[in-house]
Design a protein around this motif. Structure first.
Motif, mmCIF file in Angstrom:
data_model
loop_
_atom_site.group_PDB
_atom_site.id
_atom_site.type_symbol
_atom_site.label_atom_id
_atom_site.label_comp_id
_atom_site.label_asym_id
_atom_site.label_seq_id
_atom_site.Cartn_x
_atom_site.Cartn_y
_atom_site.Cartn_z
ATOM 1 N N GLU A 86 -45.776 -1.148 -73.201
ATOM 2 C CA GLU A 86 -44.857 -0.497 -74.141
ATOM 3 C C GLU A 86 -44.001 -1.505 -74.904
ATOM 4 N N LYS A 90 -43.714 -1.975 -78.986
ATOM 5 C CA LYS A 90 -42.440 -1.963 -79.721
ATOM 6 C C LYS A 90 -42.293 -3.217 -80.586
ATOM 7 N N ASP A 131 -34.989 1.706 -84.598
ATOM 8 C CA ASP A 131 -35.307 1.522 -83.179
ATOM 9 C C ASP A 131 -35.673 2.854 -82.541
ATOM 10 N N ASP A 132 -34.985 3.935 -82.957
ATOM 11 C CA ASP A 132 -35.296 5.270 -82.421
ATOM 12 C C ASP A 132 -36.698 5.721 -82.830
ATOM 13 N N ASP A 133 -37.088 5.454 -84.091
ATOM 14 C CA ASP A 133 -38.444 5.795 -84.547
ATOM 15 C C ASP A 133 -39.478 5.153 -83.619
ATOM 16 N N GLU A 135 -39.039 3.791 -80.575
ATOM 17 C CA GLU A 135 -38.902 4.241 -79.181
ATOM 18 C C GLU A 135 -39.611 5.586 -78.973
ATOM 19 N N GLU A 136 -39.345 6.550 -79.855
ATOM 20 C CA GLU A 136 -39.959 7.885 -79.734
ATOM 21 C C GLU A 136 -41.476 7.793 -79.846
ATOM 22 N N TYR A 137 -41.941 6.992 -80.782
ATOM 23 C CA TYR A 137 -43.383 6.874 -80.978
ATOM 24 C C TYR A 137 -44.053 6.250 -79.750
ATOM 25 N N LEU A 139 -42.980 6.322 -76.708
ATOM 26 C CA LEU A 139 -42.912 7.310 -75.621
ATOM 27 C C LEU A 139 -43.994 8.394 -75.757
ATOM 28 N N SER A 140 -44.480 8.631 -76.982
ATOM 29 C CA SER A 140 -45.549 9.626 -77.186
ATOM 30 C C SER A 140 -46.862 9.167 -76.546
#
Length: 189
Positions: A86, A90, A131-133, A135-137, A139-140
């Motif tokens: 992961e 990132k 960073d949120d974009d 992180e969420e991706y 995590l998918s």
């Protein structure tokens, strides 16, 4: 004269693409141990990998037409492979954020002594990513088995601002050129 076409790939995306254009084929996954000369250019590497995959299957199915393909993502001259974990995903996505990179897909069509090998290059530009974009991706789970840590045909499509070239090449197989080459060689109508 039509011959049996074999797709030398376990990629569900390549299988789906060929099914879309109604070219009859069977799948035989290539188990070749990929060997790459790091001195080669990314275009030569991707064509070599496609040919290695096709050749491994063609040895077992001498009368069939074998189609091999490989896709790499290149940024700043560096090939960005599938992420190791992961954090690697990132880092790769942060590198591509707001920038243009190249997706190269190599194709090899082998039949007995005949060989057609080519590649297509598509330029893909990402929107700036937060960073949120990223992180969420991550995590998918979607980026974990994809070159360059994204899939243009899935959630990764939300990152794409612009593409120049063949969309299907980015998915994993330049459909139009592949069909044209198969037709020109007399393998399909």
């Amino acid at each position: 004269m039509e011959h049996q076409l074999i797709l030398a790939s376990g990629s569900p995306r390549r299988k789906e693409l060929l099914e879309k254009v109604s070219i009859p084929f069977t799948v035989v996954v290539s188990d070749v141990e990929e060997k790459v000369d790091p001195a080669l250019s990314p275009s030569d590497i991707v064509m070599s990998l496609a040919e290695q995959k096709a050749a491994a299957v063609a040895e077992r199915f001498r009368d069939s037409v074998v189609l091999g393909s490989d896709t790499v993502v290149v940024y700043g001259g560096e090939i960005l492979g599938k992420p190791a974990d992961e954090e690697d995903a990132k880092t790769t996505l942060a590198k591509l954020s707001g920038k243009t990179h190249q997706v190269l897909t190599g194709v090899a069509i082998l039949h007995q002594e005949k060989k057609i090998v080519f590649y297509e290059q598509t330029d893909v530009t990402f929107w700036p990513l937060t960073d949120d974009d990223i992180e969420e991706y991550v995590l998918s789970g979607e980026p974990m088995d994809k070159a360059g840590s994204y899939g243009i045909q899935g959630l990764g499509s939300l990152f794409v601002k612009e593409i120049r070239g063949d969309y299907f090449s980015v998915v994993g197989l330049p459909l139009s050129r592949t069909a044209r080459e198969l037709k020109k060689a007399g393998y399909i109508r």
